[in-house]
Design a protein around this motif. Structure first.
Motif, mmCIF file in Angstrom:
data_model
loop_
_atom_site.group_PDB
_atom_site.id
_atom_site.type_symbol
_atom_site.label_atom_id
_atom_site.label_comp_id
_atom_site.label_asym_id
_atom_site.label_seq_id
_atom_site.Cartn_x
_atom_site.Cartn_y
_atom_site.Cartn_z
ATOM 1 N N ASP A 31 2.460 6.776 8.539
ATOM 2 C CA ASP A 31 2.589 6.095 9.652
ATOM 3 C C ASP A 31 1.579 5.964 10.607
ATOM 4 O O ASP A 31 0.560 6.548 10.351
ATOM 5 C CB ASP A 31 3.910 6.726 10.353
ATOM 6 C CG ASP A 31 4.075 5.559 12.480
ATOM 7 O OD1 ASP A 31 4.339 5.367 12.323
ATOM 8 O OD2 ASP A 31 3.154 6.751 12.783
ATOM 9 N N VAL A 32 0.975 4.530 10.659
ATOM 10 C CA VAL A 32 -0.076 3.952 11.869
ATOM 11 C C VAL A 32 0.675 3.864 13.325
ATOM 12 O O VAL A 32 -0.753 3.858 13.590
ATOM 13 C CB VAL A 32 -0.392 2.469 10.789
ATOM 14 C CG1 VAL A 32 -1.158 2.586 9.381
ATOM 15 C CG2 VAL A 32 0.260 1.657 11.274
ATOM 16 N N LEU A 54 5.141 4.126 24.533
ATOM 17 C CA LEU A 54 6.365 3.959 23.685
ATOM 18 C C LEU A 54 5.828 4.091 22.379
ATOM 19 O O LEU A 54 7.175 4.920 21.237
ATOM 20 C CB LEU A 54 7.263 2.898 24.354
ATOM 21 C CG LEU A 54 7.622 3.355 25.606
ATOM 22 C CD1 LEU A 54 8.893 1.045 25.997
ATOM 23 C CD2 LEU A 54 9.663 4.236 25.647
ATOM 24 N N LEU A 55 5.067 3.597 22.086
ATOM 25 C CA LEU A 55 4.632 3.357 20.835
ATOM 26 C C LEU A 55 4.428 4.413 20.249
ATOM 27 O O LEU A 55 4.527 4.871 18.565
ATOM 28 C CB LEU A 55 2.689 2.169 20.271
ATOM 29 C CG LEU A 55 3.017 1.589 19.143
ATOM 30 C CD1 LEU A 55 4.122 1.114 18.457
ATOM 31 C CD2 LEU A 55 1.815 0.837 19.762
ATOM 32 N N LEU A 56 3.624 5.028 20.566
ATOM 33 C CA LEU A 56 2.990 6.686 20.491
ATOM 34 C C LEU A 56 4.165 7.670 20.406
ATOM 35 O O LEU A 56 4.680 7.737 18.905
ATOM 36 C CB LEU A 56 2.382 7.258 21.369
ATOM 37 C CG LEU A 56 1.942 9.079 20.529
ATOM 38 C CD1 LEU A 56 1.213 8.993 19.841
ATOM 39 C CD2 LEU A 56 1.112 9.494 21.985
ATOM 40 N N PHE A 57 5.831 7.452 20.878
ATOM 41 C CA PHE A 57 6.573 8.271 21.056
ATOM 42 C C PHE A 57 7.794 7.407 19.536
ATOM 43 O O PHE A 57 8.061 8.715 18.857
ATOM 44 C CB PHE A 57 7.296 8.117 22.093
ATOM 45 C CG PHE A 57 9.027 8.801 21.752
ATOM 46 C CD1 PHE A 57 8.890 10.427 22.062
ATOM 47 C CD2 PHE A 57 9.800 7.550 21.376
ATOM 48 C CE1 PHE A 57 10.240 10.615 21.376
ATOM 49 C CE2 PHE A 57 11.564 8.783 21.148
ATOM 50 C CZ PHE A 57 11.045 10.011 21.352
ATOM 51 N N GLU A 58 7.531 6.133 19.310
ATOM 52 C CA GLU A 58 7.953 5.790 18.187
ATOM 53 C C GLU A 58 7.155 6.565 16.591
ATOM 54 O O GLU A 58 8.402 6.426 15.916
ATOM 55 C CB GLU A 58 8.070 4.213 18.275
ATOM 56 C CG GLU A 58 8.659 3.033 17.535
ATOM 57 C CD GLU A 58 8.657 2.322 17.670
ATOM 58 O OE1 GLU A 58 9.140 1.529 16.459
ATOM 59 O OE2 GLU A 58 7.945 1.481 18.337
ATOM 60 N N GLY A 59 5.987 6.226 17.077
ATOM 61 C CA GLY A 59 5.079 6.666 15.556
ATOM 62 C C GLY A 59 5.216 7.991 15.150
ATOM 63 O O GLY A 59 5.681 8.283 14.328
ATOM 64 N N THR A 113 0.780 -1.295 0.097
ATOM 65 C CA THR A 113 0.027 0.149 -0.003
ATOM 66 C C THR A 113 0.760 1.085 -0.412
ATOM 67 O O THR A 113 0.549 1.870 -0.751
ATOM 68 C CB THR A 113 -0.731 0.081 1.421
ATOM 69 O OG1 THR A 113 -1.908 -1.092 1.329
ATOM 70 C CG2 THR A 113 -2.193 1.435 1.371
ATOM 71 N N ASN A 114 1.942 1.287 0.971
ATOM 72 C CA ASN A 114 2.501 2.048 1.061
ATOM 73 C C ASN A 114 3.603 2.363 0.071
ATOM 74 O O ASN A 114 3.946 3.924 -0.187
ATOM 75 C CB ASN A 114 3.854 1.858 2.265
ATOM 76 C CG ASN A 114 2.755 2.222 3.883
ATOM 77 O OD1 ASN A 114 1.674 2.615 3.754
ATOM 78 N ND2 ASN A 114 3.300 1.972 4.591
ATOM 79 N N VAL A 115 4.106 1.588 -0.962
ATOM 80 C CA VAL A 115 5.129 2.256 -1.969
ATOM 81 C C VAL A 115 4.352 2.611 -2.992
ATOM 82 O O VAL A 115 5.625 3.162 -3.913
ATOM 83 C CB VAL A 115 5.349 0.144 -2.682
ATOM 84 C CG1 VAL A 115 3.939 -0.405 -3.194
ATOM 85 C CG2 VAL A 115 6.350 0.805 -3.518
ATOM 86 N N TRP A 116 2.951 2.836 -2.868
ATOM 87 C CA TRP A 116 2.860 3.837 -4.296
ATOM 88 C C TRP A 116 3.254 5.431 -3.643
ATOM 89 O O TRP A 116 2.900 6.346 -4.384
ATOM 90 C CB TRP A 116 1.605 3.712 -3.875
ATOM 91 C CG TRP A 116 0.984 2.129 -5.107
ATOM 92 C CD1 TRP A 116 0.724 1.651 -4.183
ATOM 93 C CD2 TRP A 116 0.725 2.061 -5.989
ATOM 94 N NE1 TRP A 116 0.479 0.230 -4.764
ATOM 95 C CE2 TRP A 116 0.166 0.410 -5.929
ATOM 96 C CE3 TRP A 116 0.491 2.709 -7.264
ATOM 97 C CZ2 TRP A 116 -0.195 -0.343 -7.348
ATOM 98 C CZ3 TRP A 116 0.442 1.708 -7.791
ATOM 99 C CH2 TRP A 116 0.372 0.598 -8.442
ATOM 100 N N VAL A 117 3.452 5.552 -2.871
ATOM 101 C CA VAL A 117 3.987 6.735 -2.055
ATOM 102 C C VAL A 117 4.754 7.397 -2.459
ATOM 103 O O VAL A 117 5.816 8.485 -2.636
ATOM 104 C CB VAL A 117 3.234 7.144 -0.652
ATOM 105 C CG1 VAL A 117 3.883 8.339 0.338
ATOM 106 C CG2 VAL A 117 1.767 7.365 0.146
ATOM 107 N N PHE A 118 5.301 6.922 -2.280
ATOM 108 C CA PHE A 118 7.258 6.299 -1.878
ATOM 109 C C PHE A 118 7.878 6.652 -3.236
ATOM 110 O O PHE A 118 8.486 7.010 -4.466
ATOM 111 C CB PHE A 118 7.842 5.080 -1.778
ATOM 112 C CG PHE A 118 7.805 5.393 -0.411
ATOM 113 C CD1 PHE A 118 8.453 6.696 0.365
ATOM 114 C CD2 PHE A 118 7.597 3.884 0.259
ATOM 115 C CE1 PHE A 118 8.560 6.137 1.755
ATOM 116 C CE2 PHE A 118 7.219 4.237 1.465
ATOM 117 C CZ PHE A 118 8.054 5.135 2.357
ATOM 118 N N THR A 119 6.939 6.055 -4.775
ATOM 119 C CA THR A 119 7.084 5.750 -6.456
ATOM 120 C C THR A 119 5.708 6.581 -6.923
ATOM 121 O O THR A 119 6.552 6.772 -8.635
ATOM 122 C CB THR A 119 6.927 4.389 -6.641
ATOM 123 O OG1 THR A 119 5.527 4.621 -6.155
ATOM 124 C CG2 THR A 119 8.100 3.279 -5.689
#
Length: 378
Positions: A112-113, A96-101, A22-28
């Protein structure tokens, strides 16, 4: 049920690599995230692009959400067995997950999800120990809210001709990595809009994952196999035809496709992959070992695949998107295949030498540090 669940890491690995689909379309996209958003929901006008986007659009993000719910249920079960208060230290895990995100969003990737999963995990942590009626009521409310939002979006697109979701008018990000960081900070509301939109859907999928785990959906048992077959029948038997229909119906139906049909297919994937893994009694081959390694280091691989794609595609890296982005789906598929080949190979090499992925190792130390201080102080 005891021991490690055979299908769990494979499911996580598939969800991680599929999410990159799904995300690769953003990069390309030749114009990066700004161009992707401008075209989002507008329809591809290209059969190959439409088919590839149909395969990846929302399904593996849905599977990843279900897997987070399953992981939360496993944490809750472990706390119950050890007699520990719940949610207790799990809330520190969410923080911690919020900070990592936040770091991942600001430094690496616009969509980011992890940030939203952290928010949803707090709510679901308080619900996972409640009775079935309470959980079903929250699931019904979250599902109804998601359908209402999707219905409003679809009605608006049908009334306006459904030609596009709308160009936010963002200027293309500059050539440097720092320019990308600045753009993500400046346009936080734009880049984070979809995450807020799908909070009800994420809540539903988290709770569904937790309930499926408790019902034995991952078990290698007659009960588990029956449930897995039902998931396949409903998720793939009904979800895939609906998914094809909404794809062919045109861009006005993209919200139904992404936020209703795709999550339905995700349940079918959960059942089908688990059924397949449990049926394979032979020693795991290279494909399964690679997916398992990705699943065991899921956070590292989720961040790592976005870093790799950034280096390959963005101008501060190799700049391949501007050189080859005009090839459309063929270039996108090539980047996905390359990264999806490197990631399992790298994860397999790492996991043969270390018990956790690199991000997981740092994360685990950060998670345990305040607990040790609390124990010493007590």
């Amino acid at each position: 049920m005891s021991g490690r669940i055979a299908a769990l890491d494979v499911l996580r690995g598939v969800a991680i690599l599929g999410t990159f689909g799904t995300n690769v379309w953003v990069f390309t996209h030749p114009r990066g995230a700004a161009g992707f958003l401008a075209d989002f929901g507008a329809g591809s006008g290209d059969t190959a692009t439409a088919l590839l986007q149909m395969i990846s659009n929302g399904k593996f993000l849905g599977l990843l959400s279900i897997m987070f719910g399953i992981g939360l249920a496993i944490q809750h079960r472990s706390a119950e067995r050890r007699g520990r208060p719940w949610p207790g230290w799990y809330l520190w895990r969410s923080a911690l997950l919020l900070f990592e995100g936040l770091l991942h969003y600001a430094l690496v990737f616009e969509f980011d999800v992890l940030m939203f999963y952290a928010v949803v995990s707090v709510l679901v942590a308080y619900l996972v120990g409640r009775g079935p009626r309470v959980q079903l009521a929250w699931m019904a409310a979250a599902g109804a809210l998601n359908l209402a939002v999707v219905g409003l979006i679809t009605a608006a697109l049908l009334l306006t001709g459904g030609t596009a979701v709308g160009d936010p008018g963002l200027a293309p990000v500059g050539d440097s990595w720092w320019a990308g960081v600045q753009a993500r900070v400046e346009h936080f509301a734009v880049f984070r809009a979809e995450g807020f939109l799908v909070l009800p859907l994420s809540t539903l999928l988290f709770l569904a994952g937790a309930r499926l785990f408790r019902a034995g959906a991952l078990e290698d048992s007659p009960r588990g196999a029956r449930l897995q077959r039902r998931l396949v029948a409903w998720g793939l038997g009904l979800g895939v035809p609906l998914n094809v229909a909404t794809t062919l119906a045109g861009p006005a139906w993209f919200a139904v496709d992404r936020y209703v049909c795709a999550p339905l297919v995700a349940f079918g994937l959960l059942g089908g992959i688990t059924l397949l893994v449990n049926a394979l009694r032979a020693e795991a081959g290279p494909l399964r070992r690679g997916l398992t390694a990705v699943g065991r280091s899921a956070l590292s691989c989720y961040i790592g695949q976005n870093v790799l794609a950034s280096v390959l595609c963005y101008q501060w890296g190799l700049g391949l998107a501007q050189r080859w982005g005009h090839l459309g789906p063929w270039f996108t598929a090539g980047v996905w295949l390359l990264v999806s080949g490197l990631l399992p190979a790298g994860a397999s090499w790492w996991m043969r030498r270390f018990p956790r992925g690199p991000v997981e190792a740092v994360w685990d130390r950060a998670y345990r540090a305040p607990q040790r201080q609390h124990t010493v102080a007590a």
